[in-house]
Design a protein around this motif. Structure first.
Motif, PDB file in Angstrom:
ATOM      1  N   ILE A 194       8.787  38.898  61.843  1.00  0.00           N
ATOM      2  CA  ILE A 194       8.639  38.904  63.313  1.00  0.00           C
ATOM      3  C   ILE A 194       7.228  39.337  63.695  1.00  0.00           C
ATOM      4  O   ILE A 194       6.601  38.742  64.580  1.00  0.00           O
ATOM      5  CB  ILE A 194       9.700  39.827  63.944  1.00  0.00           C
ATOM      6  CG1 ILE A 194      11.102  39.211  63.770  1.00  0.00           C
ATOM      7  CG2 ILE A 194       9.409  40.071  65.419  1.00  0.00           C
ATOM      8  CD1 ILE A 194      12.240  40.148  64.122  1.00  0.00           C
ATOM      9  N   ALA A 195       6.736  40.365  63.034  1.00  0.00           N
ATOM     10  CA  ALA A 195       5.387  40.851  63.347  1.00  0.00           C
ATOM     11  C   ALA A 195       4.334  39.789  63.029  1.00  0.00           C
ATOM     12  O   ALA A 195       3.391  39.576  63.805  1.00  0.00           O
ATOM     13  CB  ALA A 195       5.096  42.128  62.554  1.00  0.00           C
ATOM     14  N   SER A 196       4.493  39.128  61.915  1.00  0.00           N
ATOM     15  CA  SER A 196       3.542  38.091  61.538  1.00  0.00           C
ATOM     16  C   SER A 196       3.580  36.933  62.528  1.00  0.00           C
ATOM     17  O   SER A 196       2.541  36.366  62.905  1.00  0.00           O
ATOM     18  CB  SER A 196       3.854  37.577  60.133  1.00  0.00           C
ATOM     19  OG  SER A 196       3.723  38.610  59.184  1.00  0.00           O
ATOM     20  N   HIS A 197       4.794  36.536  62.963  1.00  0.00           N
ATOM     21  CA  HIS A 197       4.941  35.424  63.907  1.00  0.00           C
ATOM     22  C   HIS A 197       4.297  35.774  65.242  1.00  0.00           C
ATOM     23  O   HIS A 197       3.592  34.950  65.848  1.00  0.00           O
ATOM     24  CB  HIS A 197       6.425  35.102  64.099  1.00  0.00           C
ATOM     25  CG  HIS A 197       6.675  33.760  64.725  1.00  0.00           C
ATOM     26  ND1 HIS A 197       6.460  33.520  66.061  1.00  0.00           N
ATOM     27  CD2 HIS A 197       7.111  32.585  64.196  1.00  0.00           C
ATOM     28  CE1 HIS A 197       6.748  32.263  66.333  1.00  0.00           C
ATOM     29  NE2 HIS A 197       7.147  31.659  65.210  1.00  0.00           N
ATOM     30  N   ALA A 198       4.543  37.004  65.722  1.00  0.00           N
ATOM     31  CA  ALA A 198       3.961  37.429  66.994  1.00  0.00           C
ATOM     32  C   ALA A 198       2.437  37.449  66.910  1.00  0.00           C
ATOM     33  O   ALA A 198       1.737  37.079  67.861  1.00  0.00           O
ATOM     34  CB  ALA A 198       4.508  38.817  67.371  1.00  0.00           C
ATOM     35  N   PHE A 199       1.896  37.882  65.777  1.00  0.00           N
ATOM     36  CA  PHE A 199       0.445  37.922  65.598  1.00  0.00           C
ATOM     37  C   PHE A 199      -0.162  36.514  65.636  1.00  0.00           C
ATOM     38  O   PHE A 199      -1.208  36.280  66.246  1.00  0.00           O
ATOM     39  CB  PHE A 199       0.106  38.611  64.277  1.00  0.00           C
ATOM     40  CG  PHE A 199      -1.362  38.648  63.978  1.00  0.00           C
ATOM     41  CD1 PHE A 199      -2.198  39.521  64.676  1.00  0.00           C
ATOM     42  CD2 PHE A 199      -1.924  37.807  63.028  1.00  0.00           C
ATOM     43  CE1 PHE A 199      -3.551  39.552  64.408  1.00  0.00           C
ATOM     44  CE2 PHE A 199      -3.274  37.837  62.756  1.00  0.00           C
ATOM     45  CZ  PHE A 199      -4.102  38.717  63.445  1.00  0.00           C
ATOM     46  N   ARG A 200       0.529  35.560  65.022  1.00  0.00           N
ATOM     47  CA  ARG A 200       0.024  34.182  65.024  1.00  0.00           C
ATOM     48  C   ARG A 200       0.084  33.574  66.412  1.00  0.00           C
ATOM     49  O   ARG A 200      -0.744  32.746  66.785  1.00  0.00           O
ATOM     50  CB  ARG A 200       0.824  33.331  64.036  1.00  0.00           C
ATOM     51  CG  ARG A 200       0.441  33.561  62.585  1.00  0.00           C
ATOM     52  CD  ARG A 200       0.982  32.463  61.697  1.00  0.00           C
ATOM     53  NE  ARG A 200       2.445  32.379  61.783  1.00  0.00           N
ATOM     54  CZ  ARG A 200       3.280  33.128  61.057  1.00  0.00           C
ATOM     55  NH1 ARG A 200       2.788  34.006  60.193  1.00  0.00           N
ATOM     56  NH2 ARG A 200       4.570  33.008  61.187  1.00  0.00           N
ATOM     57  N   LEU A 231      16.747  43.865  53.886  1.00  0.00           N
ATOM     58  CA  LEU A 231      16.706  42.607  54.627  1.00  0.00           C
ATOM     59  C   LEU A 231      16.085  42.794  56.000  1.00  0.00           C
ATOM     60  O   LEU A 231      15.324  41.949  56.480  1.00  0.00           O
ATOM     61  CB  LEU A 231      18.119  42.023  54.766  1.00  0.00           C
ATOM     62  CG  LEU A 231      18.815  41.612  53.461  1.00  0.00           C
ATOM     63  CD1 LEU A 231      20.207  41.058  53.745  1.00  0.00           C
ATOM     64  CD2 LEU A 231      17.989  40.582  52.724  1.00  0.00           C
ATOM     65  N   ARG A 232      16.388  43.900  56.639  1.00  0.00           N
ATOM     66  CA  ARG A 232      15.822  44.189  57.958  1.00  0.00           C
ATOM     67  C   ARG A 232      14.306  44.342  57.857  1.00  0.00           C
ATOM     68  O   ARG A 232      13.564  43.893  58.725  1.00  0.00           O
ATOM     69  CB  ARG A 232      16.472  45.462  58.528  1.00  0.00           C
ATOM     70  CG  ARG A 232      16.057  45.733  59.973  1.00  0.00           C
ATOM     71  CD  ARG A 232      16.713  47.006  60.489  1.00  0.00           C
ATOM     72  NE  ARG A 232      16.370  47.232  61.871  1.00  0.00           N
ATOM     73  CZ  ARG A 232      17.036  46.736  62.916  1.00  0.00           C
ATOM     74  NH1 ARG A 232      18.114  45.975  62.715  1.00  0.00           N
ATOM     75  NH2 ARG A 232      16.656  46.996  64.155  1.00  0.00           N
ATOM     76  N   SER A 233      13.862  44.982  56.798  1.00  0.00           N
ATOM     77  CA  SER A 233      12.421  45.152  56.596  1.00  0.00           C
ATOM     78  C   SER A 233      11.725  43.798  56.443  1.00  0.00           C
ATOM     79  O   SER A 233      10.635  43.573  56.982  1.00  0.00           O
ATOM     80  CB  SER A 233      12.170  46.026  55.366  1.00  0.00           C
ATOM     81  OG  SER A 233      10.784  46.108  55.106  1.00  0.00           O
ATOM     82  N   ILE A 234      12.356  42.871  55.692  1.00  0.00           N
ATOM     83  CA  ILE A 234      11.780  41.529  55.510  1.00  0.00           C
ATOM     84  C   ILE A 234      11.656  40.821  56.851  1.00  0.00           C
ATOM     85  O   ILE A 234      10.633  40.204  57.169  1.00  0.00           O
ATOM     86  CB  ILE A 234      12.652  40.713  54.534  1.00  0.00           C
ATOM     87  CG1 ILE A 234      12.569  41.315  53.126  1.00  0.00           C
ATOM     88  CG2 ILE A 234      12.206  39.249  54.507  1.00  0.00           C
ATOM     89  CD1 ILE A 234      13.554  40.683  52.146  1.00  0.00           C
ATOM     90  N   GLN A 272      21.716  41.018  63.270  1.00  0.00           N
ATOM     91  CA  GLN A 272      22.964  40.833  62.539  1.00  0.00           C
ATOM     92  C   GLN A 272      22.921  41.455  61.150  1.00  0.00           C
ATOM     93  O   GLN A 272      23.928  41.946  60.650  1.00  0.00           O
ATOM     94  CB  GLN A 272      23.280  39.330  62.405  1.00  0.00           C
ATOM     95  CG  GLN A 272      23.666  38.672  63.722  1.00  0.00           C
ATOM     96  CD  GLN A 272      24.136  37.247  63.524  1.00  0.00           C
ATOM     97  OE1 GLN A 272      24.447  36.846  62.409  1.00  0.00           O
ATOM     98  NE2 GLN A 272      24.214  36.485  64.628  1.00  0.00           N
ATOM     99  N   LYS A 273      21.764  41.423  60.515  1.00  0.00           N
ATOM    100  CA  LYS A 273      21.654  41.938  59.143  1.00  0.00           C
ATOM    101  C   LYS A 273      21.111  43.363  59.223  1.00  0.00           C
ATOM    102  O   LYS A 273      19.938  43.588  59.436  1.00  0.00           O
ATOM    103  CB  LYS A 273      20.738  41.053  58.297  1.00  0.00           C
ATOM    104  CG  LYS A 273      21.304  39.651  58.100  1.00  0.00           C
ATOM    105  CD  LYS A 273      20.408  38.821  57.222  1.00  0.00           C
ATOM    106  CE  LYS A 273      20.941  37.413  57.061  1.00  0.00           C
ATOM    107  NZ  LYS A 273      22.169  37.374  56.251  1.00  0.00           N
TER     108      LYS A 273
END
Length: 562
Positions: A548-554, A540-543, A534-535
């Protein structure tokens, strides 16, 4: 001695009084040398007084010459001292070893007089050298003497027809002795000193032991022995006061070992069932007076000195013996000393002293010196009893932030579940740093009772006024403690649009992403992807891509947190 009567010149009253005062000062100093340590103020005062009187007399009247009789001293024929007790008589000691005349010349120093009294002012042991030998060894430049042998000089006898000739002869002898010191005393022939191997070994060992002896040890043993046998109340009080003062002087001098000996003795004597109640009070008062404001000042310097060689075991035992009556002084010492090892030792002492009754520290919690209160908080936390905990919790609202931080540190370390609830009080603390620290502790320990107050913080009107670092900790705590229950709140935060405040929108997305990053479920990941779609703004997309990458890694590495 010349037996012919010689008419003596008249001596003025002031001159005679001056000599008499010098003799009295010598006697007082001689007795003080037996009793006091070299650095004792009383002894120093006696020596100073004696030196002053001697200097003034020599400057006013010239050389001081004393004739020595068996039990008396005379000045130009006038009696200035008499004592017929051989053990106490100064004249008797001089006369017994052949000294018949003493001279004190201008320029004599206090150290020379003290050395002289150290020889003639004590009853001589049968094993010591005689007075003449000891004076000769010390080579006192401004103190001379004539012996009985000097008066047997034929030249002196022939020239003693009248008083003037006698004084001239005495002056020539004295000058000869000054210009050329007397020959060494006659030595005992070596063949009379033959020892067996066993005797020699014993003698060497005795000399070695004697060399290691400290005169202070003898003083302590003598005073302790006297105090242990005294029955008279007044004498007991006097000697108890002496031991107390000596202990103070030893502590001030940094001599912890000898101070401990005295304190240990008084403590044991105080606890004996045979010691009378009044005597116990006197001993307790002596121990309580060892540490005072002035003592702490000097002891602090001694303990912090780089050259100080401290036996920490002995220091700890000494402080424990002084105990609760000296608690205020020990706390004061803790607040002043800078050496970390000494502070740690004092903390251990105070924990042991107050372990059974931490209420003894209550007066110090209101002390205006924050560092002293902080140290007491540390001590109470180490005691760890419910009573100690209650005293600590009373300081949560203390006006000094450093005290509140110390209490917060205790709440972080304690395993008491009830105490942990007091962490919530810090969420409204005046210090942002303490609020952040409390949030971190609540988040790390996953304390569920903190979720509701933190949700209230996130929705409060003053939330936007808080520092960004604090806002971050609030949302991290929301995600960690709330998990899926806070997804609706985080969705609203994430999707909210700020049409004319792009900075606020960026911050809102960052905070929501931090909270979602702590939620361990796929729902949080789907919400992040939905928001990214949506954004479409680049920043903002970069943030969101990074979140998302950090969440997937965890998700791939369970147990890993940001």
């Amino acid at each position: 001695m010349i037996e012919q009567a010689v008419e003596q010149p008249e001596v003025g009253k002031e001159e005679l009084a001056s000599v008499t005062q010098i003799i009295l000062a010598m006697l007082k100093t001689s007795k003080a040398l037996r009793i006091y340590l070299p650095n004792n103020p009383v002894l120093i005062g006696f020596i100073s007084d004696l030196g002053t009187r001697m200097t003034v007399h020599l400057a006013r009247y010239g050389e001081l010459s004393l004739d020595v009789e068996q039990f008396a001293l005379r000045y130009h024929g006038a009696l200035v001292y008499e004592n017929k007790d051989p053990k106490e008589s100064l004249a008797s000691r001089l006369h017994a070893d052949g000294i018949r005349t003493l001279f004190f010349d201008q320029g004599v120093e206090s150290a020379e007089i003290v050395a002289f009294l150290g020889v003639v002012g004590f009853e001589r042991s049968s094993s010591d050298d005689d007075v003449v030998t000891q004076l000769w060894e010390r080579n006192l430049q401004h103190i001379g003497y004539l012996t009985e042998d000097d008066f047997s000089d034929p030249y002196l006898i022939q020239q003693a027809d009248d008083a003037l000739q006698q004084r001239d002869a005495l002056e020539r002898i004295r000058q000869a002795l000054v210009e050329q010191p007397p020959a060494a005393p006659r030595m005992i022939p070596k063949h009379l000193l033959m020892l067996s191997a066993e005797e020699e070994a014993w003698l060497r060992k005795a000399v070695e032991v004697e060399g290691r002896c400290n005169g202070l040890d003898d003083v302590i043993r003598i005073h302790a022995a006297i105090l242990g046998e005294i029955q008279e109340p007044e004498l007991f009080a006097d000697f108890t006061a002496i031991l107390g003062n000596l202990t103070v002087n030893l502590v001030v001098a940094g001599d912890i070992a000898h101070a401990l000996q005295l304190a240990r003795f008084m403590d044991r004597l105080q606890k004996l069932p045979t010691t009378a109640a009044e005597q116990r009070q006197q001993l307790a008062a002596a121990l309580a007076g060892v540490l005072s404001g002035s003592t702490v000042d000097v002891l602090k310097v001694a303990l912090d000195s780089a050259e100080a060689v401290i036996d920490y075991v002995q220091l700890k035992e000494l402080l424990l013996i002084l105990g609760i009556p000296s608690l205020a002084a020990i706390c004061e010492l803790l607040g002043r000393v800078e050496k970390l090892k000494v502070r740690k030792l004092i903390v251990e002492v105070l924990v042991e002293l107050g372990g059974e009754n931490p209420a003894v520290f209550e007066p110090f919690l209101s002390d205006p010196r924050w560092y002293l209160v902080r140290n007491v908080v540390l001590i109470l936390s180490l005691i760890g009893t419910p009573a100690a905990l209650k005293m600590i919790l009373g300081l949560i609202s203390h006006r000094e932030p450093r005290i509140r931080r110390e209490v917060l540190g205790f709440l972080e370390r304690t395993a008491d579940a009830k105490a942990k609830t007091y962490l919530l009080k810090y969420l409204r603390d005046d210090s942002s740093a303490l609020r952040v620290k409390a949030l971190q502790v609540l988040t790390r320990e996953r304390l569920p009772f903190a979720l509701k107050p933190i949700v209230a913080l996130a929705g409060a009107e003053d939330f936007q006024e808080r520092p960004f670092e604090e806002k971050k900790e609030i949302f991290l705590a929301l995600g960690e403690l709330g998990q899926e229950s806070v997804l609706p709140m985080l969705r609203e935060q994430l999707m909210k649009r700020y049409w004319f405040q792009k900075g606020n929108e960026k911050e809102s997305v960052q905070l929501a992403a931090l909270g979602l990053g702590r939620i361990r479920s796929s729902s949080a990941l789907q919400l992040l992807k939905e928001a990214r779609d949506q954004k479409k703004g680049g920043e903002l997309r970069s943030i969101l891509d990074q979140a998302i990458a950090s969440h997937a890694f965890r998700e791939k590495t369970p147990g890993r947190t940001r």
